[in-house]
Design a protein around this motif. Structure first.
Motif, PDB file in Angstrom:
ATOM      1  N   LEU A 220     -24.223  28.229 -49.265  1.00 30.80           N
ATOM      2  CA  LEU A 220     -23.046  27.408 -49.532  1.00 30.80           C
ATOM      3  C   LEU A 220     -23.019  26.183 -48.614  1.00 30.80           C
ATOM      4  O   LEU A 220     -22.747  25.063 -49.050  1.00 30.80           O
ATOM      5  N   ALA A 221     -23.305  26.410 -47.323  1.00 29.76           N
ATOM      6  CA  ALA A 221     -23.315  25.294 -46.376  1.00 29.76           C
ATOM      7  C   ALA A 221     -24.451  24.335 -46.691  1.00 29.76           C
ATOM      8  O   ALA A 221     -24.292  23.111 -46.582  1.00 29.76           O
ATOM      9  N   TYR A 279     -16.608  27.189 -29.874  1.00 31.54           N
ATOM     10  CA  TYR A 279     -16.390  26.451 -31.106  1.00 31.54           C
ATOM     11  C   TYR A 279     -17.261  27.016 -32.222  1.00 31.54           C
ATOM     12  O   TYR A 279     -18.138  27.854 -31.995  1.00 31.54           O
ATOM     13  N   LYS A 280     -16.997  26.546 -33.438  1.00 33.83           N
ATOM     14  CA  LYS A 280     -17.807  26.882 -34.608  1.00 33.83           C
ATOM     15  C   LYS A 280     -18.171  25.584 -35.326  1.00 33.83           C
ATOM     16  O   LYS A 280     -17.577  24.533 -35.090  1.00 33.83           O
ATOM     17  N   TYR A 281     -19.138  25.672 -36.231  1.00 34.40           N
ATOM     18  CA  TYR A 281     -19.483  24.542 -37.075  1.00 34.40           C
ATOM     19  C   TYR A 281     -18.870  24.731 -38.462  1.00 34.40           C
ATOM     20  O   TYR A 281     -18.710  25.861 -38.940  1.00 34.40           O
ATOM     21  N   VAL A 292     -16.964  24.574 -45.610  1.00 33.61           N
ATOM     22  CA  VAL A 292     -17.809  25.768 -45.474  1.00 33.61           C
ATOM     23  C   VAL A 292     -17.933  26.084 -43.987  1.00 33.61           C
ATOM     24  O   VAL A 292     -18.582  25.360 -43.237  1.00 33.61           O
ATOM     25  N   TRP A 293     -17.318  27.181 -43.564  1.00 29.73           N
ATOM     26  CA  TRP A 293     -17.284  27.591 -42.156  1.00 29.73           C
ATOM     27  C   TRP A 293     -18.398  28.565 -41.827  1.00 29.73           C
ATOM     28  O   TRP A 293     -18.867  29.307 -42.694  1.00 29.73           O
ATOM     29  N   GLU A 294     -18.800  28.570 -40.570  1.00 31.17           N
ATOM     30  CA  GLU A 294     -19.558  29.706 -40.046  1.00 31.17           C
ATOM     31  C   GLU A 294     -18.600  30.901 -40.030  1.00 31.17           C
ATOM     32  O   GLU A 294     -17.495  30.801 -39.499  1.00 31.17           O
ATOM     33  N   ASP A 460     -10.849  33.612 -38.663  1.00 31.62           N
ATOM     34  CA  ASP A 460     -10.622  34.061 -40.046  1.00 31.62           C
ATOM     35  C   ASP A 460      -9.822  35.354 -40.082  1.00 31.62           C
ATOM     36  O   ASP A 460      -8.916  35.522 -40.900  1.00 31.62           O
ATOM     37  N   TRP A 461     -10.168  36.296 -39.184  1.00 32.67           N
ATOM     38  CA  TRP A 461      -9.424  37.563 -39.152  1.00 32.67           C
ATOM     39  C   TRP A 461      -7.972  37.315 -38.751  1.00 32.67           C
ATOM     40  O   TRP A 461      -7.051  37.947 -39.293  1.00 32.67           O
TER      41      TRP A 461
END
Length: 826
Positions: A220-221, A279-281, A292-294, A460-461
């Motif tokens: 997806l990413a 952090y996340k990308y 589209v998240w990690e 996300d959780w």
């Protein structure tokens, strides 16, 4: 700009028409605002090459653009469509570009850099000594390596390696049977600077980030990233990271598109960021409203280096190299010249009490080699050498099927306890254990029973707690990942984010680590599945067990497995990893379960003593550990008269100067962030004493500065197995400062000296030692070093076999080892 027919037949054909021009098109008015007719033009100089100059005021460094072949008479526009955007460099720079290949952009004065893209399934691509394909092989050049072009002859490239693994120079093929093995890239290797221009370069507060997005890890990413308007966002909780809003976060806008992956890169300004911020990308295409998240990897951390390479959905910088290919350990350390000084005669002596009772019912191995992230077949091949080095056990990484990926941390995210997969098959494990048994070595398995694989980020959780539909979707994802052996009901609900102080307080048992570790319940079904895994290991021949993340499991949960092992296998050895320095937390598991623990407090104490004045040693281990813990916001009680207490959790605790947690995880854990070099004396101390199980990290064995010393220390330890007691003396200058000399005296059961270790604690000076400290007078004792007899007299003075005074000459941060009777080490 070169326009070649094999990259764009349409552009080459259009460019050949009379009246065609090559347009430099971008978003700014000076570049036509994406209208080729209004943009700057380049004129053709031959059939394939366009050339021209752009005034400096019409563009800015870092501005993006594309080329377009325009023929107004025929109303024909041929745009670059497939590749990433070109980027303007510093002013007054000449550029060489290829139409439809911005990945190969480079400024004049830079050597051409190539990225190795082939050989991912074979450990890299073949390197040959000469251009001729029949010349001798020189090894393999690792996939992802960056190399500098030295000479290019057709499809044969002579290179000079800049990053990655493999030979430093040689010849490779850039393609094979039409498949690219290496591609040109505009990406400069770490530290590269323009040869002529001095105007480029980033600020010291900036970090160059590169992110690889592969079709395999996140289709997806990868798909979203192909859009012209897509960017890679660096997103986190802090305002500098957009407070979890990708639109407000820093962006990596430059991208290079390859057949199976895309590489994003850009500069991150860290001035408003704190070290180790997480952090996340996220791949963002705002026009299409695509985010589209990690989702299924640990958090990234702001690096302390000037550059970092990550993989989307990986959560770790470039995959850890197990270093197994660097075997064997070096025998000789680099030779350096240092001034020699005599050890002062009037020194302050401090004797450290040593020796604690054991807690485990099984005999603990004295020296354990941690085959960290090594395939089972590699471990098997090294067993004979490991035994010859003096090891009595080898610890392997978790054997179960885990989260996909070659990274070390993936082994600590179990997916199926009933399958042996990742570092080798069940048959591979059996073969390894059988060979180890033949050699008299114990194989220690690593059981990760607290949690399973990450399937979504903590963010996300957390959002899902107020969105029932989202929560069910995440739970369904978790269920699909762990079936058929476990279900969603086997995990800890309600979800709780275990972070900050909760890592060590009363909430540490049931929380989800960083909000993303899939925390297992303590229930009959989970126990049953986990004990089936233990039985698989037992049946394969594993006779030792490490239990990971024990402090996050209730003692009764761990106790179920300890009882199972002792009932199933007589003499099975087991220990628990308690990542903390609070003795009471370790005792929570040690005493009721009769299970030794990882001695983090001892390592902290030794480090503090070696770098501090005598007052720290006199204050005792509890005071030293409590002080360090307090500096990191952790309250550890300093229990009563500490100066009389012997350091060490128990006589069979698991000891180390460095381990994979202190090396591989970001940041400093209670100051335990030393290098191979700076940790050498701590290793000597631990290996010289008579007790404990010393777990040796492979990097320290393979490092040229620490490896030779560890070799000698291991040989010494294996030669004094009869030792039953230890006496330790540190000697300090009367003017203050850290200790200068460490002396370890070993005594056997009859109280006789059986081994001596003397270590020079000076970093920059060779030390001449004419006498040793003795706690009490003793008869003249003969010991040996390299078959040379050394006599230790009742006053500590030294003579040789001819009764001539002897002086020990010990290099900086080094040690000498002496063994009584027949054994001999140096």
């Amino acid at each position: 700009v070169e326009v070649s027919s094999h990259r764009s037949a349409r552009a080459a054909k259009a460019g050949a028409r009379p009246g065609s021009v090559c347009c430099v098109v971008g978003a700014t008015p000076a570049l036509g605002q994406w209208d080729p007719k209004k943009s700057p033009k380049l004129q053709t100089v031959d059939d394939m090459v366009w050339e021209g100059s752009l005034a400096g005021g019409s563009w800015k460094p870092g501005e993006e653009f594309k080329y377009c072949i325009l023929n107004e008479a025929h109303n024909e526009y041929v745009w670059e469509e497939q590749g990433p955007m070109h980027v303007f460099p510093a002013l007054e720079t000449s550029l060489r570009h290829e139409f439809e290949n911005a990945a190969a952009d480079r400024a004049e004065g830079h050597p051409q850099i190539w990225e190795i893209t082939g050989g991912a399934d074979k450990g890299g691509i073949i390197v040959r000594a000469e251009k001729d394909l029949t010349s001798a092989e020189a090894g393999r050049l690792g996939t992802g390596s960056l190399v500098e072009e030295v000479e290019l002859d057709g499809e044969r490239l002579k290179f000079r390696r800049k990053t990655g693994s493999g030979p430093s120079t040689g010849w490779i093929s850039v393609q094979l049977k039409g498949k690219a093995l290496a591609v040109k890239t505009s990406l400069a290797p770490p530290g590269a600077k323009p040869i002529q221009s001095s105007t480029s370069g980033k600020q010291s507060s900036e970090v160059l980030l590169r992110v690889k997005v592969s079709n395999k890890r996140s289709p997806l990413a990868a798909e979203a990233g192909l859009s012209d308007g897509a960017v890679c966002c660096v997103v986190g909780e802090a305002p500098a990271f957009g407070a979890w809003d990708p639109k407000k976060s820093p962006k990596l806008a430059q991208k290079r598109i390859f057949e199976k992956y895309t590489v994003w890169e850009g500069l991150l300004d860290t001035r408003s960021m704190k070290p180790n911020q997480e952090y996340k990308y996220c791949i963002l295409d705002l026009a299409a409203n695509v985010y589209v998240w990690e989702e299924s990897c640990p958090m990234h951390v702001v690096p302390g280096t000037s550059e970092a390479s990550h993989e989307f959905e990986d959560g770790a910088a470039a995959a850890h190299d197990s270093q197994a290919e660097l075997w064997p350990p070096p025998k000789e350390a680099p030779v350096s010249s240092f001034d020699e000084v005599d050890l002062e005669t009037l020194l302050v002596q401090h004797w450290i009490p040593w020796g604690s009772s054991v807690v485990g019912p099984s005999v603990a191995p004295r020296s354990i080699f941690h085959a960290f992230h090594w395939p089972f077949s590699t471990v098997k091949d090294r067993l004979q050498e490991l035994r010859d080095l003096g090891f009595s056990a080898v610890q392997i990484s978790p054997a179960q099927k885990s989260k996909s990926g070659r990274e070390w941390w993936a082994r600590y995210q179990p997916q199926d306890y009933l399958q042996i997969e990742g570092l080798g098959s069940l048959d591979d494990l059996r073969s390894l254990c059988l060979h180890a048994k033949e050699l008299g070595l114990m194989i220690i398995g690593d059981a990760v029973f607290n949690h399973m694989l990450v399937v979504a980020s903590g963010h996300d959780w957390e959002r899902a707690q107020s969105d029932e539909k989202q929560l069910k979707l995440l739970q369904q994802r978790l269920a699909e990942a762990v079936r058929p052996s476990l279900e969603v009901e086997d995990f800890q609900w309600p979800w709780f984010n275990m972070s900050g102080p909760h890592w060590d307080n009363e909430n540490r048992y049931e929380g989800w680590g960083n909000g993303e570790w899939s925390e297992l319940r303590y229930c009959p079904k989970v126990i049953s599945v986990q004990q089936k895994h233990l039985q698989l290991l037992l049946d394969a021949g594993v006779t030792g067990f490490r239990f990971d993340a024990v402090k996050h499991m209730r003692p009764e949960h761990v106790g179920e497995h300890i009882r199972f092992l002792r009932q199933s296998s007589k003499g099975a050895f087991a220990y628990g990893e308690v990542l903390g320095v609070d003795d009471s937390m370790h005792q929570e598991y040690m005493d009721p379960l009769q299970m030794p623990s990882t001695d983090f407090p001892l390592t902290v104490y030794i480090n503090e003593v070696l770098k501090s004045g005598v007052s720290v040693a006199k204050a005792g281990p509890r005071a030293a550990v409590a002080k360090v813990a307090k500096s990191e916001g952790v309250d550890v009680q300093d229990s009563g008269s500490p100066s009389a207490a012997a350091p060490g959790l128990s006589g069979d605790s698991i000891r180390f100067a460095r381990n994979h947690d202190t090396v591989m995880n970001p940041g400093s854990f209670y100051g335990l962030s030393g290098s191979c070099r700076s940790s050498r004396i701590a290793w000597v101390w631990l290996l010289a004493v008579h007790d404990g199980s010393v777990l040796v990290y492979p990097e320290d064995m393979l490092n040229e500065e620490s490896g030779p010393l560890l070799r000698r220390a291991l040989t010494f330890r294996a030669s004094v197995e009869q030792a039953a007691a230890t006496e330790i003396c540190l000697q300090y200058s009367k003017t203050g400062g850290p200790p200068k000399l460490l002396t370890v005296l070993l005594r056997d059961g009859a109280g006789k000296i059986c081994g001596i270790c003397v270590a020079n604690l000076l970093e920059r000076q060779t030390l001449r030692v004419a006498s040793l400290p003795l706690k009490e007078a003793l008869p003249v004792k003969e010991v040996k070093v390299n078959s040379k007899v050394l006599k230790v007299h009742s006053d500590g003075s030294l003579t040789n076999s001819s009764s001539t005074p002897e002086v020990l000459v010990i290099r900086p941060w080094d040690a000498m080892f002496f063994v009584a009777e027949q054994a001999s080490v140096s």
